[in-house]
Design a protein around this motif. Structure first.
Motif, PDB file in Angstrom:
ATOM      1  N   ILE A  63      67.980  61.117  87.289  1.00  0.00           N
ATOM      2  CA  ILE A  63      66.638  61.657  87.078  1.00  0.00           C
ATOM      3  C   ILE A  63      65.970  60.969  85.896  1.00  0.00           C
ATOM      4  O   ILE A  63      64.791  60.581  85.961  1.00  0.00           O
ATOM      5  CB  ILE A  63      66.696  63.183  86.865  1.00  0.00           C
ATOM      6  CG1 ILE A  63      67.076  63.890  88.169  1.00  0.00           C
ATOM      7  CG2 ILE A  63      65.354  63.708  86.362  1.00  0.00           C
ATOM      8  CD1 ILE A  63      67.244  65.384  88.023  1.00  0.00           C
ATOM      9  N   GLY A  64      66.710  60.804  84.806  1.00  0.00           N
ATOM     10  CA  GLY A  64      66.145  60.110  83.650  1.00  0.00           C
ATOM     11  C   GLY A  64      65.755  58.682  83.976  1.00  0.00           C
ATOM     12  O   GLY A  64      64.662  58.217  83.618  1.00  0.00           O
ATOM     13  N   GLY A  65      66.639  57.966  84.672  1.00  0.00           N
ATOM     14  CA  GLY A  65      66.313  56.599  85.064  1.00  0.00           C
ATOM     15  C   GLY A  65      65.136  56.542  86.014  1.00  0.00           C
ATOM     16  O   GLY A  65      64.295  55.630  85.926  1.00  0.00           O
ATOM     17  N   TYR A  66      65.056  57.515  86.923  1.00  0.00           N
ATOM     18  CA  TYR A  66      63.941  57.533  87.871  1.00  0.00           C
ATOM     19  C   TYR A  66      62.607  57.746  87.158  1.00  0.00           C
ATOM     20  O   TYR A  66      61.633  57.033  87.418  1.00  0.00           O
ATOM     21  CB  TYR A  66      64.165  58.637  88.898  1.00  0.00           C
ATOM     22  CG  TYR A  66      62.932  58.961  89.713  1.00  0.00           C
ATOM     23  CD1 TYR A  66      62.571  58.181  90.797  1.00  0.00           C
ATOM     24  CD2 TYR A  66      62.125  60.048  89.373  1.00  0.00           C
ATOM     25  CE1 TYR A  66      61.435  58.466  91.529  1.00  0.00           C
ATOM     26  CE2 TYR A  66      60.990  60.336  90.101  1.00  0.00           C
ATOM     27  CZ  TYR A  66      60.653  59.549  91.173  1.00  0.00           C
ATOM     28  OH  TYR A  66      59.515  59.828  91.892  1.00  0.00           O
ATOM     29  N   LEU A  67      62.546  58.726  86.251  1.00  0.00           N
ATOM     30  CA  LEU A  67      61.290  59.019  85.567  1.00  0.00           C
ATOM     31  C   LEU A  67      60.837  57.849  84.700  1.00  0.00           C
ATOM     32  O   LEU A  67      59.653  57.481  84.691  1.00  0.00           O
ATOM     33  CB  LEU A  67      61.449  60.287  84.727  1.00  0.00           C
ATOM     34  CG  LEU A  67      61.681  61.576  85.519  1.00  0.00           C
ATOM     35  CD1 LEU A  67      61.897  62.753  84.576  1.00  0.00           C
ATOM     36  CD2 LEU A  67      60.506  61.860  86.442  1.00  0.00           C
ATOM     37  N   ILE A  68      61.777  57.251  83.964  1.00  0.00           N
ATOM     38  CA  ILE A  68      61.422  56.083  83.167  1.00  0.00           C
ATOM     39  C   ILE A  68      60.975  54.935  84.073  1.00  0.00           C
ATOM     40  O   ILE A  68      59.993  54.229  83.780  1.00  0.00           O
ATOM     41  CB  ILE A  68      62.617  55.652  82.297  1.00  0.00           C
ATOM     42  CG1 ILE A  68      62.893  56.712  81.224  1.00  0.00           C
ATOM     43  CG2 ILE A  68      62.357  54.306  81.638  1.00  0.00           C
ATOM     44  CD1 ILE A  68      64.091  56.404  80.362  1.00  0.00           C
ATOM     45  N   GLY A  69      61.667  54.753  85.185  1.00  0.00           N
ATOM     46  CA  GLY A  69      61.294  53.694  86.116  1.00  0.00           C
ATOM     47  C   GLY A  69      59.905  53.889  86.693  1.00  0.00           C
ATOM     48  O   GLY A  69      59.127  52.933  86.819  1.00  0.00           O
ATOM     49  N   MET A  70      59.551  55.138  87.053  1.00  0.00           N
ATOM     50  CA  MET A  70      58.231  55.394  87.606  1.00  0.00           C
ATOM     51  C   MET A  70      57.138  55.133  86.571  1.00  0.00           C
ATOM     52  O   MET A  70      56.069  54.606  86.898  1.00  0.00           O
ATOM     53  CB  MET A  70      58.148  56.832  88.107  1.00  0.00           C
ATOM     54  CG  MET A  70      58.924  57.116  89.376  1.00  0.00           C
ATOM     55  SD  MET A  70      58.598  55.931  90.713  1.00  0.00           S
ATOM     56  CE  MET A  70      56.822  56.102  90.899  1.00  0.00           C
ATOM     57  N   VAL A  71      57.392  55.492  85.317  1.00  0.00           N
ATOM     58  CA  VAL A  71      56.402  55.217  84.268  1.00  0.00           C
ATOM     59  C   VAL A  71      56.253  53.708  84.076  1.00  0.00           C
ATOM     60  O   VAL A  71      55.125  53.200  83.918  1.00  0.00           O
ATOM     61  CB  VAL A  71      56.814  55.914  82.958  1.00  0.00           C
ATOM     62  CG1 VAL A  71      55.923  55.465  81.807  1.00  0.00           C
ATOM     63  CG2 VAL A  71      56.747  57.422  83.116  1.00  0.00           C
ATOM     64  N   VAL A  72      57.363  52.962  84.100  1.00  0.00           N
ATOM     65  CA  VAL A  72      57.293  51.506  83.945  1.00  0.00           C
ATOM     66  C   VAL A  72      56.523  50.879  85.098  1.00  0.00           C
ATOM     67  O   VAL A  72      55.643  50.019  84.895  1.00  0.00           O
ATOM     68  CB  VAL A  72      58.714  50.923  83.849  1.00  0.00           C
ATOM     69  CG1 VAL A  72      58.685  49.404  83.924  1.00  0.00           C
ATOM     70  CG2 VAL A  72      59.381  51.364  82.556  1.00  0.00           C
TER      71      VAL A  72
END
Length: 367
Positions: free
Chosen positions: A224-233
């Protein structure tokens, strides 16, 4: 001599009668059932009234999970957790202040300019060849539709009516600011106590199941953390590309369209396509050839993002089928808007992971 009659089998109706006959206190049973129904109704009303608070809590929890990988990255380099949290929040605050200070005034000015330029854009569009082609194909309905849209957009009363009136718009702005502050405070508390929250959650399971639960929880929270950071990037990359493309092609409102690109492309998979359609239609009012160039270049960027950027950025997230991504985004967007569309994907991925690691092995073990 006649054969004896077969024994009568009790019917379902006699079974129901025997069930109610065993109840020696029907008043007590009825009263208990009524109280249970009222309690369920009151619980539903309480959840409905607390929907906003629940949204704040869920949003803060997901924000904390999104910032947790950054905190872990700093801790792996020798920074204590307290200082790592302080550094992360200081960085987030600097970014937010920079956006508010640099982008918001420009966006507000370009929104005002967009409203003022609507009549000129419509007039220029009506004099173009593509508009004449549409008018020749569909008759006077095309100019009537364009004039109605122009009248609606240029009337401030209609814009206020969409938000429920000027007073309601002001209340929504104040509520949004207070909600952002509450979410920020909750995020700080969640990320500060994340290890304690996880340990308390593990202790709810039997001791023999805690190692497996811990492993699965770490996978879910990490993804989840990787997904949210990835979506913001990815959304930031979309906004930067849209801004540069608008500047190079000379299209109007580059800062406004960059903000729109960032917000829309937060929706996974379908967000870039939605922005491609919206931005291409808006660019069409400026110049058809430029709009065609913009549409082609941004479509090429979507392909690069899908096959190059997304696999590299999302390498820590859970694999999830594309159809489930679209369904999750639609369901979440329908229920909670942009926030729901953003949160629905990691929730769907987490459910999929639980099914794969818990439910499927149990089914396979049943021989």
């Amino acid at each position: 001599m006649t054969d004896p009659a077969p024994p009568a089998h009790p019917s379902s109706s006699s079974g129901i009668r025997s069930f109610w006959a065993k109840i020696d206190r029907p008043f007590t049973v009825g009263f208990t059932l009524t109280l249970g129904g009222l309690a369920a109704l009151l619980l539903g009303l309480a959840v409905s009234n607390l929907a906003t608070v629940i949204i704040y809590i869920v949003l803060a929890l997901f924000a904390a999970l999104g910032l947790e990988p950054v905190v872990d990255w700093l801790m792996n380099r020798g920074v204590k957790r307290g200082w790592a949290i302080a550094i992360v929040f200081l960085g987030v605050a600097v970014v937010l202040v920079g956006i508010l200070w640099l982008v918001i005034p420009t966006v507000v000015a370009q929104i005002s300019q967009f409203i003022r330029d609507i009549p000129g854009l419509v007039t220029a569009a009506e004099q173009s060849e593509w508009f004449a082609f549409l008018q020749a194909q569909f008759g006077t309905a095309v100019p009537d539709i364009v004039n109605n849209i122009e009248s609606f957009l240029t009337d401030p009363g209609n814009i206020a009516a969409i938000g429920g009136g000027a007073v309601q718009v002001g209340i929504s702005i104040v509520s949004g600011i207070s909600g952002a502050f509450i979410t920020l405070v909750l995020t700080l508390y969640f990320i500060a106590s994340m290890p304690a929250i996880k340990q308390a959650f593990y202790r709810l399971a039997p001791a023999r199941n805690r190692p497996g639960l811990q492993t699965m929880t770490e996978q879910i929270t990490g993804s989840i953390g990787g997904y949210l950071i990835g979506m913001v990037v990815l959304a930031t990359a979309n906004a930067i590309f849209a801004f540069i493309l608008h500047l190079i092609l000379g299209l109007p409102f580059p800062a406004l369209m960059a903000v729109v690109a960032f917000l829309i492309t937060l929706i996974p998979l379908i967000g870039p396509v939605l922005y491609w359609i919206i931005a291409s239609v808006i660019a069409l009012f400026s110049d058809p050839v430029t709009a065609l160039i913009f549409a082609g270049l941004y479509l090429a960027y979507i392909q690069v993002e899908a096959y190059v950027l997304t696999p590299r950025v999302m390498n820590r997230t859970i694999e999830i089928p594309g159809a489930l991504v679209v369904i999750g985004a639609l369901v979440g967007g329908t229920l909670l808007g942009l926030i729901g569309a953003l949160v629905a994907i990691p929730v769907s991925a987490s459910i999929l992971l639980i099914i794969k690691q818990v439910w499927v092995p149990r089914q396979d073990a049943k021989v």
